[in-house]
Design a protein around this motif. Structure first.
Motif, short mmCIF file in Angstrom:
data_model
loop_
_atom_site.label_atom_id
_atom_site.label_comp_id
_atom_site.label_asym_id
_atom_site.label_seq_id
_atom_site.Cartn_x
_atom_site.Cartn_y
_atom_site.Cartn_z
N ARG A 37 0.56 -1.05 -0.26
CA ARG A 37 0.31 -0.08 -0.12
C ARG A 37 0.75 1.60 -0.02
NH1 ARG A 37 -4.53 -0.14 4.77
NH2 ARG A 37 -5.50 1.23 3.41
N GLU A 77 1.27 5.41 6.75
CA GLU A 77 2.73 5.45 5.76
C GLU A 77 3.19 4.67 6.49
OE1 GLU A 77 2.36 6.44 2.08
OE2 GLU A 77 -0.25 5.99 3.12
N ARG A 97 1.97 1.30 7.47
CA ARG A 97 1.93 0.43 5.53
C ARG A 97 3.71 -0.65 5.09
NH1 ARG A 97 -2.80 4.02 3.31
NH2 ARG A 97 -4.02 2.68 4.79
#
Length: 412
Positions: free
Chosen positions: A68, A166, A169
């Protein structure tokens, strides 16, 4: 002397004329003896109505794992083919850049909070001095500055949350419990966010689904039998599975999804069952056979060994009527154990020939001997004898009669 040959010829013809009627009067050996056959009495029983359908196994859950965020694969943290739990680490993406973004977002948030604190202090001072040297417009301007500072703080908080998300991920974990496949990347490969190619696949196969296709025509026929009362409905509990090797699977299936539509090309409906699969004996994509008991019906059980197939494929068997073998054509609806489930052709109480069928012809005189059928489907004589049933001539060892008399011999 010419008289002697003539006398010898007359003597030979006289002997033949006397022997011929004697030979004709001897009946063939065993002609009047009826042939022994092993028989059982047919009974009506309540038997389960089973349907066997081809099916194909489908994974209970299957997830393609994709990144992702973009970056370089720094670690592959799992062993292929092993069971993993939801949340177990699979891959790690280099996260230095994302950690720096988090630090920058944290600094922006601290600045926004300081600006908000200053704006709130100014507004408080202006409110105290309002009307004594501070105009009302200045108070309003200070209120706007506080609102803007608060909005800046909210934006900074959201930016920090996104930066932290972020960074999180970069650690790729399993979304489900299951078996993880081989990785499709290596350490050092660059990946992009939401790319088309998966990094690996996690599959859950315990339990496992088995999908079957059933003809809508047969579904309607079963419903019609329910309505007519010839088939008693029951809960679909007895669902068993047969592997590709012909071995019966130990697990008991359960009903998952009923037919909800009909294929316009095949005229079938999809039905789904679930089976436990702790030992991974069933893998997704296998072709299997599903045996389903949908109800019970009144029928006569006829041992399969007592039947044969005619040239046109029809099922036939022999019954004894008044000491004579009579051939019947049977209508069957599947099997139960070692027996045919017969609905037409024979009736309850009739005597069925189950042994001594070799060379048996319709209309032959027979002598029925009661036998029992073992669990292996073998006929056992009720009188305890172990010999098989044969024709009387074969049992006695007699040979067929031949004409007597030899016209070629000379008298001494």
């Amino acid at each position: 002397m010419p008289i002697r040959p003539v006398l010898r010829t007359v003597a030979v013809f006289a002997a033949l004329s006397l022997a011929a009627p004697l030979t004709a009067q001897v009946p063939p050996s065993g002609a009047a003896q009826a042939r022994e056959v092993g028989v059982v009495t047919l009974e009506r029983a309540q038997v389960p109505y089973q349907v066997t359908l081809p099916g194909r196994s489908v994974a209970f859950d299957e997830v393609a794992v994709r990144p992702r965020v973009s970056g370089m694969i720094s670690e592959i943290a799992y062993e292929p083919g092993r069971n993993v739990a939801a949340g177990d680490l699979l891959f790690r993406i280099e996260g230095d850049t994302y950690a720096a973004d988090v630090a920058a977002a944290e600094a922006d948030l601290e600045g926004a909070r300081a600006a908000l604190q200053s704006a709130e202090a100014t507004l408080s001072r202006y409110q105290r001095l309002s009307g004594t040297g501070v105009a009302a417009t200045e108070v309003e301007t200070a209120e706007v500055s506080v609102a803007q500072a608060r909005a800046t703080v909210s934006a900074a908080e959201a930016a920090l949350d996104l930066a932290r998300l972020e960074l999180d991920r970069t650690t790729i974990t399993s979304p489900i419990d299951g078996i993880v496949a081989l990785p499709e990347v290596s350490v050092g490969d660059l990946v992009t966010a939401n790319q088309t190619d998966a990094l690996t696949t996690v599959t859950r196969i315990d339990p496992i689904y088995v999908d079957v296709q059933e003809s809508i025509r047969r579904i309607q026929e079963v419903r019609a039998r329910f309505e007519a009362g010839t088939l008693m409905p029951g809960e679909v509990r007895d669902v068993t599975l047969e592997l590709e090797t012909g071995t019966r699977y130990d697990g008991q299936g359960s009903f998952v999804s009923p037919p909800i539509s009909v294929s316009t090309t095949t005229g079938t409906s999809a039905i789904r069952f679930s089976f436990p699969n702790p030992d991974r004996r069933i893998l997704p994509g296998q072709f299997l056979r599903v045996h389903i008991s949908v109800g019970t019906a009144q029928a006569i059980l006829v041992p399969q060994g007592a039947t044969s197939r005619a040239g046109d494929g029809s099922l036939t068997a022999f019954v004894v009527t008044d000491g004579v073998a009579e051939e019947r054509m049977l209508t069957e609806e599947g099997t139960f154990g070692n027996d045919w489930v017969v609905t037409e052709g024979v009736t309850e109480g009739e005597t069925l020939v189950v042994d001594g069928l070799r060379n048996l012809m319709a209309g032959a005189e027979v002598r029925p001997v009661p036998v029992a059928i073992s669990e292996e489907g073998v006929a056992v004589r009720a009188d305890g004898q172990s010999e098989s049933f044969t024709s009387p001539a074969a049992a006695s060892g007699d040979s067929p009669p031949v004409a007597s008399g030899d016209a070629s011999g000379d008298e001494g």
